[in-house]
Design an enzyme around this catalytic site. Sequence first.
Site, mmCIF file in Angstrom:
data_model
loop_
_atom_site.group_PDB
_atom_site.id
_atom_site.type_symbol
_atom_site.label_atom_id
_atom_site.label_comp_id
_atom_site.label_asym_id
_atom_site.label_seq_id
_atom_site.Cartn_x
_atom_site.Cartn_y
_atom_site.Cartn_z
ATOM 1 N N ALA A 67 0.843 -1.302 -0.086
ATOM 2 C CA ALA A 67 -0.002 0.070 0.115
ATOM 3 C C ALA A 67 0.741 1.241 -0.132
ATOM 4 C CB ALA A 67 -0.832 -0.095 1.226
ATOM 5 N N GLY A 118 0.781 -5.261 1.018
ATOM 6 C CA GLY A 118 -0.531 -5.002 0.281
ATOM 7 C C GLY A 118 -0.398 -5.858 -1.056
ATOM 8 N N GLU A 136 -0.367 -9.459 -0.116
ATOM 9 C CA GLU A 136 -1.963 -9.724 0.245
ATOM 10 C C GLU A 136 -2.818 -9.923 -1.076
ATOM 11 O OE1 GLU A 136 -1.592 -6.304 2.849
ATOM 12 O OE2 GLU A 136 -2.612 -7.342 4.595
ATOM 13 N N GLU A 179 4.675 -4.561 7.752
ATOM 14 C CA GLU A 179 3.906 -3.654 8.419
ATOM 15 C C GLU A 179 4.342 -3.500 9.746
ATOM 16 O OE1 GLU A 179 2.664 -6.335 6.194
ATOM 17 O OE2 GLU A 179 1.205 -5.394 5.125
#
Length: 258
Positions: free
Chosen positions: A63, A108, A111, A131
Amino acid sequence: MEYVKYEKKGFVGILTINREKALNALNSQVLTELEQTVDSISVEDTRCLIITGAGEKSFVAGADISEMSTLTKAEGKAFGEKGNTVFRKIEKLPIPVIAAVNGFALGGGCELSLSCDIRIASENAVFAQPETGLGITPGFGGTQRLARTIGIGKAKEMIYTCSKVKADEALSLGLVNAVYPSGQLMEECLKLAEKIARNAPIAVRAAKKAINDGMQVDIDSAIAIEAEQFGGCFETEDQKNAMTAFCEKRKPEPFVNK
Ligand code: CAA
């Protein structure tokens, strides 16, 4: 679309996250374009989807950290929900989705690959959930899908330590199905997608639904889901074509998705 490219090769859709300068990091605009593209895919003419990142260095480097850096608690939650909504749509696409992981699959990006049915990696692929080193948790499904994919112990180790997992280790963990040299990755993913696309599309979609829905419930409910999907394949043109051909000792006609 500025950051998402979509093309078709026969029955195979190829979606490319196209923000190479930022290593294909997912900001709000990329997520919106990803969702719009996924929404537009029709099972009438698409039998398998490949998701990849632009360039040879990165699938998706996570992200967008600059966008997240100033978010409030409420905005952070909303950003997580936005990513989760899109990734759940990918997971629930009726057709199989292959992640062609061509480099960094971080946060992300890891993910996103986990929301796909199958991950195929290039030799330079690197997976991680960095993260906790950024003061947050994985927020686009990583705390859930990583444990479901590689088991709870290894998932916790990856998430608590932020350790990077290279392609060969990802293969041994069952995080990816296969590893190829960078130059061969798309060719091999296309071969796999085309192999899937040659089978009866209604049956492939029913199998995906049975596996995905069945994995979320107890075994009695799961086999009831399978029975429903199995039964739904009968009386289709493709089922009749394939079984009649078998009984007549000949090859079936190409499947027509009916
Ligand atoms: N967000 C925003 N920009 C990013 C980015 C990210 N996740 N990853 C890379 N970029 C940008 C860099 O800022 C840089 O931009 P500029 O050229 O404008 O400076 C450009 O991409 C190239 O990156 P680097 O210069 O850092 O390239 P490198 O080869 O030296 O390093 C890297 C590559 C190791 C992937 C490094 O960029 C990196 O560590 N990126 C962050 C990875 C990360 O922590 N991802 C997780 C994000 S959190 C998350 O995803 C939360 C969630 O679960 C939803």
